[in-house]
Scaffold this motif. Sequence first.
Motif, mmCIF file in Angstrom:
data_model
loop_
_atom_site.group_PDB
_atom_site.id
_atom_site.type_symbol
_atom_site.label_atom_id
_atom_site.label_comp_id
_atom_site.label_asym_id
_atom_site.label_seq_id
_atom_site.Cartn_x
_atom_site.Cartn_y
_atom_site.Cartn_z
ATOM 1 N N CYS A 26 44.666 90.459 -20.575
ATOM 2 C CA CYS A 26 43.684 89.937 -21.531
ATOM 3 C C CYS A 26 44.147 88.603 -22.117
ATOM 4 O O CYS A 26 43.349 87.679 -22.269
ATOM 5 N N LEU A 27 45.446 88.497 -22.423
ATOM 6 C CA LEU A 27 45.967 87.230 -22.949
ATOM 7 C C LEU A 27 45.815 86.107 -21.929
ATOM 8 O O LEU A 27 45.521 84.961 -22.291
ATOM 9 N N GLU A 28 45.993 86.430 -20.643
ATOM 10 C CA GLU A 28 45.814 85.423 -19.603
ATOM 11 C C GLU A 28 44.360 84.942 -19.544
ATOM 12 O O GLU A 28 44.083 83.778 -19.272
ATOM 13 N N ARG A 29 43.436 85.854 -19.840
ATOM 14 C CA ARG A 29 42.024 85.479 -19.834
ATOM 15 C C ARG A 29 41.663 84.611 -21.041
ATOM 16 O O ARG A 29 40.774 83.767 -20.965
ATOM 17 N N LEU A 30 42.379 84.835 -22.144
ATOM 18 C CA LEU A 30 42.012 84.169 -23.387
ATOM 19 C C LEU A 30 42.878 82.958 -23.719
ATOM 20 O O LEU A 30 42.563 82.230 -24.657
ATOM 21 N N HIS A 31 43.976 82.752 -22.967
ATOM 22 C CA HIS A 31 44.941 81.750 -23.410
ATOM 23 C C HIS A 31 44.389 80.322 -23.332
ATOM 24 O O HIS A 31 44.890 79.426 -23.999
ATOM 25 N N GLN A 32 43.353 80.106 -22.522
ATOM 26 C CA GLN A 32 42.777 78.766 -22.430
ATOM 27 C C GLN A 32 41.771 78.475 -23.539
ATOM 28 O O GLN A 32 41.347 77.331 -23.704
ATOM 29 N N THR A 33 41.376 79.503 -24.280
ATOM 30 C CA THR A 33 40.382 79.282 -25.318
ATOM 31 C C THR A 33 40.940 78.403 -26.427
ATOM 32 O O THR A 33 42.133 78.437 -26.734
ATOM 33 N N LEU A 45 44.675 84.106 -43.043
ATOM 34 C CA LEU A 45 43.592 83.520 -42.271
ATOM 35 C C LEU A 45 43.680 83.913 -40.796
ATOM 36 O O LEU A 45 42.666 84.150 -40.133
ATOM 37 N N PHE A 46 44.913 83.993 -40.280
ATOM 38 C CA PHE A 46 45.111 84.292 -38.861
ATOM 39 C C PHE A 46 45.369 85.778 -38.597
ATOM 40 O O PHE A 46 45.553 86.167 -37.445
ATOM 41 N N ARG A 47 45.402 86.595 -39.644
ATOM 42 C CA ARG A 47 45.820 87.994 -39.494
ATOM 43 C C ARG A 47 44.952 88.769 -38.496
ATOM 44 O O ARG A 47 45.436 89.615 -37.754
ATOM 45 N N ASN A 48 43.664 88.499 -38.462
ATOM 46 C CA ASN A 48 42.756 89.230 -37.575
ATOM 47 C C ASN A 48 42.245 88.341 -36.443
ATOM 48 O O ASN A 48 41.140 88.519 -35.954
ATOM 49 N N MET A 49 43.080 87.393 -36.010
ATOM 50 C CA MET A 49 42.671 86.436 -34.984
ATOM 51 C C MET A 49 42.344 87.123 -33.663
ATOM 52 O O MET A 49 41.452 86.690 -32.920
ATOM 53 N N GLY A 50 43.041 88.211 -33.340
ATOM 54 C CA GLY A 50 42.801 88.897 -32.072
ATOM 55 C C GLY A 50 41.388 89.447 -31.977
ATOM 56 O O GLY A 50 40.687 89.227 -30.984
ATOM 57 N N TYR A 54 38.462 87.996 -29.528
ATOM 58 C CA TYR A 54 37.902 88.982 -28.595
ATOM 59 C C TYR A 54 36.381 89.030 -28.734
ATOM 60 O O TYR A 54 35.648 89.038 -27.734
ATOM 61 N N ALA A 55 35.890 89.059 -29.977
ATOM 62 C CA ALA A 55 34.442 89.122 -30.215
ATOM 63 C C ALA A 55 33.750 87.851 -29.740
ATOM 64 O O ALA A 55 32.605 87.902 -29.255
ATOM 65 N N LEU A 56 34.416 86.695 -29.876
ATOM 66 C CA LEU A 56 33.829 85.425 -29.450
ATOM 67 C C LEU A 56 33.807 85.280 -27.933
ATOM 68 O O LEU A 56 32.802 84.847 -27.354
ATOM 69 N N GLU A 57 34.906 85.611 -27.290
ATOM 70 C CA GLU A 57 35.064 85.330 -25.859
ATOM 71 C C GLU A 57 34.618 86.478 -24.966
ATOM 72 O O GLU A 57 34.220 86.251 -23.820
ATOM 73 N N LEU A 58 34.683 87.710 -25.449
ATOM 74 C CA LEU A 58 34.320 88.885 -24.647
ATOM 75 C C LEU A 58 33.317 89.730 -25.431
ATOM 76 O O LEU A 58 33.602 90.874 -25.793
ATOM 77 N N ALA A 81 48.972 88.915 -32.395
ATOM 78 C CA ALA A 81 50.350 88.425 -32.309
ATOM 79 C C ALA A 81 50.577 87.661 -31.012
ATOM 80 O O ALA A 81 51.230 86.612 -30.995
ATOM 81 N N GLY A 82 50.035 88.163 -29.896
ATOM 82 C CA GLY A 82 50.214 87.484 -28.611
ATOM 83 C C GLY A 82 49.549 86.125 -28.579
ATOM 84 O O GLY A 82 50.129 85.149 -28.084
ATOM 85 N N LEU A 83 48.327 86.027 -29.112
ATOM 86 C CA LEU A 83 47.634 84.733 -29.135
ATOM 87 C C LEU A 83 48.362 83.733 -30.027
ATOM 88 O O LEU A 83 48.527 82.562 -29.663
ATOM 89 N N LEU A 84 48.809 84.184 -31.207
ATOM 90 C CA LEU A 84 49.480 83.266 -32.127
ATOM 91 C C LEU A 84 50.781 82.738 -31.526
ATOM 92 O O LEU A 84 51.102 81.553 -31.655
#
Length: 458
Positions: A14-21, A143-148, A152-156, A191-194
Amino acid sequence: MPALEIEHSPLTICLERLHQTAGPPARPEKIAALAAMLHSDQSTLQSCSQLILQDLGLTLRLLRIANSPLFNPGGKTITSVTHASALLGMDALAQVVDTVPRQNPPHPARELAVLCQLTAVMARTLMGRLEPRYSEEAFVCGLFRNMGELTYALELPGDYQQVLAGSQGRIGGLRESCQLQSHFDFDELSAGLLRHWGLHGAPALAANSTPEALSPQSGNPEAQIALAASLAHIITSVYFRGDPSERGKSMGPCWGPLAKRYHMGETHMEGFCRSSLDSIAGTLARMGLTAERLRLREWMPAPEAAESLASVPAALPEQTNVSGLLQSAIDTGIDRAAWLPFADPAISLGASAGSGWPGEGPAELPQLIHPRKPPFLLAFGQRQDVWIDLNRDNRFRATPLALTLQPQAFFLLPVCDDRKVRGCLYFDWAFKRDFSPETLLPALSALRDHMATNIPAR
């Protein structure tokens, strides 16, 4: 010598799918206000920083640039927007304005972005009680606590709607639904995205650490900042996302540890949190919102409906033979079903039902399973139900079986005899009808348990 094949976890995939966002977009009105401020001779870096903090997309983009190797070769994470603005200067801020994505996100991502802003306000208030000099860093972590979940809601959005549907109307159910469907939770994704965006340290620590783990680390400034953000996330989620009847149950156990941490009595701690929520009401007012208009609860199924669904026991099929049991699954709404008993090291097909099997019929199924990557061994040794989304799991997608059947998603339920897994029930669900995991899973689980007691071991 053949190269070793690396199996990636669902979280890594999933991180690989989202890392370009680029992350959440900036609101157009904030971009326009910042552009006007940068063209004013009377603006300062401090005033620009305060405006940037009012927008999640601007803050994220600025800190990603400030933590890049070009601007931050030392690698110590920068979590202060004021520091980042001073590091980049006015010219670089103008470039941020020109390049940051801008749009008003759709629902429910819009409400999640507002919740991030409210969590940041609460984190700053909590941090101000202990160590005011870290208030801005706590604001950013909140601000970034719920970034995942937001990303996820934006991209998937389709996947996110399935997670919402599986929540059964509960905040805790949201986490359970994400783990069931994705095999990770939103905190791990945050945590992974940040970390991927260069925001190590307190932001990533806040996203993937519990208050219980952070509380003892009183001498660590990063842990203090992360604790404020983590607690703010709990309080705002309970208040704005949970049913009012859940608030006392959810927050009751928190008052004691919170009071001890913030050096006040439990009743005073409750009052302190209420006053913090009052400050959030001011933030909502400036956004043109109220607590009632922040419609996060509307995006989750009503608890009453979920409870009534859970209270109806799944009917057990009358047939006790394998084919009859599988046919009952087809009647439930599954497109195809198969019983796959384990035989070490191969997998054999016991029976199947439904349409769409390959040319020679279900007899061809065992030959289509890749001998080196048996997909059904993903459930080996597990008792719990397993939900696998083929959009995320490349291990099955690459098998000859998946290439032939071209399924979209399936249930994989292990059938156990005491602690031994005897086989798996495979249910292909092609999303042709409006069935959801929370309505199918109870019936299929009952079917699986019925099979475990009625089919002789092989």
